[in-house]
Design a protein around this motif. Structure first.
Motif, PDB file in Angstrom:
ATOM      1  N   LEU A 170      -6.935 -12.172   2.036  1.00 53.64           N
ATOM      2  CA  LEU A 170      -7.730 -13.374   2.414  1.00 53.64           C
ATOM      3  C   LEU A 170      -8.326 -14.080   1.281  1.00 53.64           C
ATOM      4  O   LEU A 170      -8.058 -15.214   1.232  1.00 53.64           O
ATOM      5  CB  LEU A 170      -9.064 -12.790   3.442  1.00 53.64           C
ATOM      6  CG  LEU A 170      -9.572 -14.070   4.077  1.00 53.64           C
ATOM      7  CD1 LEU A 170      -8.452 -14.739   4.979  1.00 53.64           C
ATOM      8  CD2 LEU A 170     -10.875 -13.623   4.876  1.00 53.64           C
ATOM      9  N   ALA A 171      -8.591 -13.555   0.199  1.00 51.15           N
ATOM     10  CA  ALA A 171      -9.077 -14.441  -1.031  1.00 51.15           C
ATOM     11  C   ALA A 171      -8.152 -14.929  -1.470  1.00 51.15           C
ATOM     12  O   ALA A 171      -8.178 -16.100  -2.359  1.00 51.15           O
ATOM     13  CB  ALA A 171      -9.748 -13.235  -1.967  1.00 51.15           C
ATOM     14  N   ARG A 172      -6.670 -14.769  -1.514  1.00 52.85           N
ATOM     15  CA  ARG A 172      -5.654 -15.362  -2.048  1.00 52.85           C
ATOM     16  C   ARG A 172      -5.045 -16.603  -0.948  1.00 52.85           C
ATOM     17  O   ARG A 172      -4.102 -17.208  -1.393  1.00 52.85           O
ATOM     18  CB  ARG A 172      -4.529 -14.353  -2.413  1.00 52.85           C
ATOM     19  CG  ARG A 172      -4.956 -13.397  -3.423  1.00 52.85           C
ATOM     20  CD  ARG A 172      -4.121 -12.273  -3.453  1.00 52.85           C
ATOM     21  NE  ARG A 172      -2.802 -12.491  -3.753  1.00 52.85           N
ATOM     22  CZ  ARG A 172      -1.818 -11.593  -3.931  1.00 52.85           C
ATOM     23  NH1 ARG A 172      -2.213 -10.240  -3.769  1.00 52.85           N
ATOM     24  NH2 ARG A 172      -0.726 -11.754  -3.949  1.00 52.85           N
ATOM     25  N   THR A 173      -5.628 -16.804   0.107  1.00 54.44           N
ATOM     26  CA  THR A 173      -4.895 -17.896   1.172  1.00 54.44           C
ATOM     27  C   THR A 173      -5.120 -19.032   0.616  1.00 54.44           C
ATOM     28  O   THR A 173      -6.197 -19.545   0.000  1.00 54.44           O
ATOM     29  CB  THR A 173      -5.520 -17.541   2.462  1.00 54.44           C
ATOM     30  OG1 THR A 173      -6.900 -17.605   2.541  1.00 54.44           O
ATOM     31  CG2 THR A 173      -5.195 -16.397   2.998  1.00 54.44           C
ATOM     32  N   GLN A 174      -4.400 -20.116   0.924  1.00 56.28           N
ATOM     33  CA  GLN A 174      -4.306 -21.444   0.684  1.00 56.28           C
ATOM     34  C   GLN A 174      -5.859 -22.078   1.140  1.00 56.28           C
ATOM     35  O   GLN A 174      -6.372 -22.942   0.776  1.00 56.28           O
ATOM     36  CB  GLN A 174      -3.149 -21.926   1.074  1.00 56.28           C
ATOM     37  CG  GLN A 174      -1.913 -21.802   0.231  1.00 56.28           C
ATOM     38  CD  GLN A 174      -0.606 -22.427   0.856  1.00 56.28           C
ATOM     39  OE1 GLN A 174      -0.754 -23.546   1.317  1.00 56.28           O
ATOM     40  NE2 GLN A 174       0.380 -21.549   0.208  1.00 56.28           N
ATOM     41  N   ARG A 216      -9.298 -21.104   3.199  1.00 58.53           N
ATOM     42  CA  ARG A 216      -9.884 -19.972   3.756  1.00 58.53           C
ATOM     43  C   ARG A 216     -10.805 -20.296   5.161  1.00 58.53           C
ATOM     44  O   ARG A 216     -11.121 -21.406   5.554  1.00 58.53           O
ATOM     45  CB  ARG A 216     -11.196 -19.630   2.448  1.00 58.53           C
ATOM     46  CG  ARG A 216     -10.753 -19.054   1.491  1.00 58.53           C
ATOM     47  CD  ARG A 216     -11.877 -18.685   0.855  1.00 58.53           C
ATOM     48  NE  ARG A 216     -11.458 -17.925  -0.584  1.00 58.53           N
ATOM     49  CZ  ARG A 216     -11.821 -17.110  -1.411  1.00 58.53           C
ATOM     50  NH1 ARG A 216     -13.406 -17.187  -1.167  1.00 58.53           N
ATOM     51  NH2 ARG A 216     -11.643 -16.767  -2.494  1.00 58.53           N
ATOM     52  N   ILE A 232     -15.828 -15.027   8.938  1.00 57.72           N
ATOM     53  CA  ILE A 232     -15.043 -13.591   9.312  1.00 57.72           C
ATOM     54  C   ILE A 232     -15.817 -12.603   9.611  1.00 57.72           C
ATOM     55  O   ILE A 232     -16.979 -12.385   9.080  1.00 57.72           O
ATOM     56  CB  ILE A 232     -14.482 -13.424   7.512  1.00 57.72           C
ATOM     57  CG1 ILE A 232     -13.638 -14.423   6.989  1.00 57.72           C
ATOM     58  CG2 ILE A 232     -13.831 -11.990   7.640  1.00 57.72           C
ATOM     59  CD1 ILE A 232     -13.731 -14.154   5.623  1.00 57.72           C
ATOM     60  N   LEU A 255     -16.248 -14.559   0.114  1.00 61.10           N
ATOM     61  CA  LEU A 255     -15.927 -14.503   1.253  1.00 61.10           C
ATOM     62  C   LEU A 255     -17.026 -14.347   2.376  1.00 61.10           C
ATOM     63  O   LEU A 255     -17.982 -13.859   2.291  1.00 61.10           O
ATOM     64  CB  LEU A 255     -14.956 -13.362   1.615  1.00 61.10           C
ATOM     65  CG  LEU A 255     -13.669 -13.420   0.801  1.00 61.10           C
ATOM     66  CD1 LEU A 255     -12.834 -12.161   1.158  1.00 61.10           C
ATOM     67  CD2 LEU A 255     -12.811 -14.845   1.202  1.00 61.10           C
ATOM     68  N   THR A 258      -1.344 -11.685   2.887  1.00 57.64           N
ATOM     69  CA  THR A 258      -1.841 -13.083   2.597  1.00 57.64           C
ATOM     70  C   THR A 258      -0.672 -14.036   3.472  1.00 57.64           C
ATOM     71  O   THR A 258      -0.929 -15.340   3.909  1.00 57.64           O
ATOM     72  CB  THR A 258      -1.608 -13.160   1.115  1.00 57.64           C
ATOM     73  OG1 THR A 258      -2.436 -12.362   0.464  1.00 57.64           O
ATOM     74  CG2 THR A 258      -1.972 -14.606   0.758  1.00 57.64           C
ATOM     75  N   ASP A 295      -1.504 -16.998   5.735  1.00 52.87           N
ATOM     76  CA  ASP A 295      -1.574 -18.541   5.733  1.00 52.87           C
ATOM     77  C   ASP A 295      -0.652 -19.224   6.652  1.00 52.87           C
ATOM     78  O   ASP A 295      -1.224 -20.350   7.016  1.00 52.87           O
ATOM     79  CB  ASP A 295      -0.714 -18.539   4.264  1.00 52.87           C
ATOM     80  CG  ASP A 295      -1.658 -18.770   2.936  1.00 52.87           C
ATOM     81  OD1 ASP A 295      -2.534 -19.122   3.073  1.00 52.87           O
ATOM     82  OD2 ASP A 295      -1.034 -18.319   1.818  1.00 52.87           O
TER      83      ASP A 295
END
Length: 394
Positions: free
Chosen positions: A226-230, A232, A236, A262, A337, A341
């Motif tokens: 999730l930390a790498r999604t375009q 956020r 959560i 997050l 991821t 996305d």
């Protein structure tokens, strides 16, 4: 009427125990042609005792209880395993006396520990034994040698099995052993579908992960993906408690969420996550090894979430990827991821998957599973009685 006594080694509200409570409630509604009168016995006290009683299931706690966390059959070292097995055998002997007192026609063991206890109890009470298998009996769970030993024991001491998915059944390598697959379904007759909140825009989306906080459930993998999604999500939710000495993992997850900045809410254990599922846009199931079934996947489908789940295992039997939800390979952060996305960005896709998912969930009605189990248990008891009569008449 068949008197079926179900046995569990723990009364913690984990997935298998909650599934059993739904099954026993549904068994009481099965028509008289294959009727089963279920009852429950736990070998330790805990929250599930009151839960079962509130459902009207006759429930008791074995007098000589033990702490399930202190007894292990898959810990480190053979001496510890042997000591743990010996403790289970002692409890099984006491259980056998209780089975006779209760007049049970068949004994159903709900875990590997319960299987060892029930093997002794069923022998002492002279009743058939069925293994209700909630875990995949595989090397990734138990190690190669112990998995082989458990499978072998199951074939030697039981009259059959109930598997919670085809994936679990395959891990038993049953060959000619008698058994059935009965999914841990949901109650569609007693509980109505809830209305789901409309799917939100990407930046306002809400994501939930529901399940016990333990490493194999992969909540840490989810947070890293999730930390790498375009984009956020706005909120959560990590829904789930820690049992069986896993409290340290929650602390690790809290630290990781803080490090990755997050917006995670840790809810702890919730008996009924319906309220969160009915407002979450996306439900993520992220086990890093093959999930035996994955009840929360069906719960998410029924609630109207767009679901991401991992394969192989039970979720692959529940979801056709791209139709009812999205499937990703277990433990693959890149795939997770990408799936996140895709769903976060595409509100229309979320709506389409959620609509199809609600229809799909109805294939997992606990009433259907109860009919399957009742017929199987009735057949097992009838066969045992017929065999006994034939031996007596010779």
């Amino acid at each position: 009427m068949i008197n079926a006594l179900f046995v569990a080694h723990t009364a913690a509200p984990s997935g298998a125990e909650l599934a059993t409570s739904r099954l026993l409630s549904a068994l009481r509604a099965v028509p008289t042609d294959s009727a089963v009168e279920p009852s429950m016995i736990y070998t330790e006290d805990g929250p599930m005792v009151d839960t079962m009683r509130s459902r009207g299931i006759p429930t008791s706690v074995l007098a000589n209880t033990f702490d399930s966390r202190s007894v292990t059959i898959n810990g480190s070292g053979w001496l510890r395993r042997l000591t743990g097995t010996a403790a289970l055998i002692r409890v099984g002997w006491d259980l056998g006396a209780t089975v006779r007192e209760r007049g049970a026609d068949v004994l159903v063991a709900g875990s590997t520990k319960a299987l060892i206890m029930c093997a002794i109890a069923a022998k002492r009470a002279r009743v058939p034994l069925i293994w209700h298998v909630h875990d995949r009996i595989s090397a990734e769970y138990f190690g190669t040698a112990l998995a082989f030993a458990i499978r072998t024991l199951g074939k030697m001491v039981t009259d059959g099995y109930i598997a919670n998915s085809r994936s679990t059944e395959d891990s038993l390598r049953p060959r000619r052993q008698r058994g059935v697959v009965a999914y841990p379904g949901l109650d569609f007759q007693q509980t109505a579908d809830t209305e789901h909140a409309p799917q939100r825009p990407a930046a306002e989306s809400v994501i939930a992960v529901v399940g016990r906080l333990t490493q194999w459930k992969g909540q840490d993998v989810f947070l890293r993906a999730l930390a790498r999604t375009q984009v956020r999500p706005l909120r959560i939710y990590l829904v789930g408690g820690t049992f069986f000495g896993e409290e340290a993992f929650r602390t690790e997850l809290e630290d990781l969420a803080s490090e990755l900045q997050l917006p995670v809410t840790f809810t702890g254990h919730i008996d009924d996550p319906t309220d969160i599922l009915s407002m979450a846009d996306i439900l993520v199931h992220c086990s890093v090894i093959a999930e035996p079934f994955g009840q929360v996947v069906v719960e998410g489908l029924r609630a109207g979430c767009a679901v991401i789940a991992t394969r192989p295992g039970g979720p692959a039997e529940t979801i056709e990827s791209g139709v009812h939800g999205l499937l990703v390979d277990a433990g693959d952060i890149d795939q997770l991821t990408d799936a996140l996305d895709r769903l976060i960005a595409d509100r229309d896709l979320r709506i389409r998957l959620a609509d199809a998912g609600r229809s799909r969930a109805r294939r997992f009605d606990i009433a259907d599973s109860a009919h399957t189990v009742a017929s199987f248990l009735s057949d097992v008891v009838t066969r045992r009685r017929t065999t006994a009569v034939e031996k007596h008449s010779v």
